[in-house]
Structures are given as C-alpha cells and as structure tokens.
Write an enzyme that holds these catalytic residues in place. Structure first.
Site, PDB file in Angstrom:
ATOM      1  CG  ASN A 105      10.777  22.902   9.852  1.00  0.00           C
ATOM      2  OD1 ASN A 105      10.755  23.576  10.887  1.00  0.00           O
ATOM      3  ND2 ASN A 105      10.760  21.582   9.875  1.00  0.00           N
TER       4      ASN A 105
ATOM      5  CG  ASN B  87      16.770  27.463  15.711  1.00  0.00           C
ATOM      6  OD1 ASN B  87      17.808  27.534  15.059  1.00  0.00           O
ATOM      7  ND2 ASN B  87      16.421  26.373  16.382  1.00  0.00           N
TER       8      ASN B  87
ATOM      9  CG  MET C 207       6.818  22.047  19.061  1.00  0.00           C
ATOM     10  SD  MET C 207       8.205  21.362  18.135  1.00  0.00           S
ATOM     11  CE  MET C 207       8.116  19.678  18.690  1.00  0.00           C
TER      12      MET C 207
ATOM     13  CG  HIS D  60      13.924  17.827  11.210  1.00  0.00           C
ATOM     14  ND1 HIS D  60      12.839  17.691  12.040  1.00  0.00           N
ATOM     15  CD2 HIS D  60      14.551  16.626  11.202  1.00  0.00           C
ATOM     16  CE1 HIS D  60      12.802  16.460  12.507  1.00  0.00           C
ATOM     17  NE2 HIS D  60      13.823  15.787  12.013  1.00  0.00           N
TER      18      HIS D  60
HETATM   19  C1  GRF Z   1      15.115  22.940  17.307  1.00  0.00           C
HETATM   20  O1  GRF Z   1      15.939  21.840  17.615  1.00  0.00           O
HETATM   21  C2  GRF Z   1      14.603  22.865  15.889  1.00  0.00           C
HETATM   22  O2  GRF Z   1      15.501  22.272  15.010  1.00  0.00           O
HETATM   23  C3  GRF Z   1      13.389  21.990  16.044  1.00  0.00           C
HETATM   24  O3  GRF Z   1      12.821  22.377  17.279  1.00  0.00           O
HETATM   25  C4  GRF Z   1      13.826  22.919  18.116  1.00  0.00           C
HETATM   26  C5  GRF Z   1      13.359  24.296  18.474  1.00  0.00           C
HETATM   27  O4  GRF Z   1      14.211  24.938  19.374  1.00  0.00           O
HETATM   28  N1  GRF Z   1      12.507  22.122  14.916  1.00  0.00           N
HETATM   29  P1  GRF Z   1      14.070  26.507  19.637  1.00  0.00           P
HETATM   30  O5  GRF Z   1      12.618  26.754  20.087  1.00  0.00           O
HETATM   31  O6  GRF Z   1      14.407  27.232  18.397  1.00  0.00           O
HETATM   32  O7  GRF Z   1      15.040  26.773  20.772  1.00  0.00           O
END
Ligand code: GRF
Length: 209
Positions: free
Chosen positions: A112, A15, A90, A114
C-alpha cells in the site's frame, strides 16, 4: 522475469498511471495483470484500459465485506499474481483476504501507499489531517499491508516539508508528485531483489479485524 501485479483501485488512479507509465518507460520490470475497482465510476478504470490492461468492476454495494472479498479472490485466482498493489483502494481488507497472499517469509504480498509518515496520520484523509495538525514535515510511506489499518512493515518513506505559504492543495500536490515516483521505485526494488525490510526489535503480533 517481470513481477506480476494486480492493482486494486477505487478512484482517480494517478498512482496506477504512474506505475503503468514506469512499466511503459522500461523503468519498472512488472506486468499489471489485472486492475479491480470497487467503484463503477472510478477514472482509474479508464486509465487501465488506455494502457490495454483489463479492468473489472466488482462493486461492493449491497454485498457484505466477505461476499465482496470472495468475488475479488475468485477473480484474482484466475491470473498468476506475485503482489497485490493497493493504489487508492478505499476499503479495508480483512485478514481472511490477506492470508491468501501470505508469503512463507511471514508477511502478506500486499503493498500500500499512504500519504503520511506512518504511523502518524493513518486513515482516509491523511494529507488534510497532517496539514491541519500543523506539521512542519510530512511524507509518503510505502508499506506491506498487515491485519491493521494503514499499518505493516515499512518498505520506504520519503519526507517533504510543509512550506510557510502552502495551501492544503499545494501541500498535497507536492506529496502526490513524490507518490508517483516512490511507488514505481519501490516496486522496481522488489522486482530486482524481493521484499527487503529493515530489522526491528520485534514485529508485534497483530489483532484480527
Ligand atoms: C493517494 O494519495 C494514495 O496515497 C492514497 O489514496 C490516494 C489515491 O490517489 N492511498 P490515486 O487514486 O492513486 O490518484
């Protein structure tokens, strides 16, 4: 004026990459001032550096939540920031951390993404939880963070179906593609017109963590 972002990460960073790609393509009027990771091994840090964005590790191992957040806050206070963006971060942020980003309009400037249609399937394994539950439709939610976990005013949601022959991997893959489009798009909407929330009957009071 581009909006100034700090991005908090813990892992893969796809992301973060989608956000930085959108900025590079001129589709998101934002600057990522700083990326902070609690995980020294996070591939997200390499992604940040590849885009020339400073990434610092503030490892949480051996620190209390308060001690860890104090270091984050100190670092965040050194650069101007309009919004804190969580991209696969996390750890749960406490009310004490969040109030440093309180907006006079009554929300925290912390965002955020999700991977479920909140309020369904909060928590760390939303794709698997939704899949194992046998949902026919799931989705992605971008929301403002409040004092509860995976909770807060919803900025955008996009649904997608679970197909008959989906594996967890294919289901997740389809969701992730949506994440990568939705997050930059929501941030761009905020860059253009600020935070826009749908009216709700009441914005319930929230408990302290
Ligand atoms: C994603 O699925 C996001 O929605 C969730 O954690 C994951 C993170 O993936 N909160 P990345 O580190 O952005 O690849």
């Amino acid at each position: 004026m581009p909006i100034k972002l700090a991005v908090l990460v813990s892992g893969r960073g796809s992301n973060l990459e989608a956000i930085l790609d959108a900025i590079t393509r001129g589709e998101l009027d934002a600057v990522v001032q700083l990326v902070l990771s609690n995980n020294p091994e996070a591939p997200a840090c390499d992604i940040a550096r590849r885009f020339g964005v400073p990434c610092e590790v503030v490892a949480n191992a051996g620190l209390s939540r308060t001690e860890h957040e104090e270091i984050l806050l100190r670092r965040l206070s050194t650069v101007p920031i309009d919004y804190v963006v969580l991209a696969g971060y996390m750890r749960i942020l406490t009310s004490n951390f969040l109030r440093h980003f309180a907006d006079p309009a009554g929300f925290y400037r912390v965002i955020n993404i999700h991977p479920s249609l909140l309020p369904a399937f909060p928590g760390k394994s939303a794709y698997a939880d939704a899949f194992e539950h046998g949902v026919r439709v799931s989705g992605i939610t971008v929301h403002l963070v409040d004092d509860l976990v995976d909770h807060g005013p919803i900025l955008a949601q996009q649904a997608f179906p679970r197909l008959e022959n989906d594996s967890l991997e294919s289901f997740q893959c389809r969701g992730l593609e949506i994440e990568h489009r939705l997050y930059p798009a929501v941030l761009q909407q905020i860059a253009r017109e600020g935070v826009r929330l749908l009216p709700v009957a009441s914005r319930v009071g929230v408990a302290q963590r």
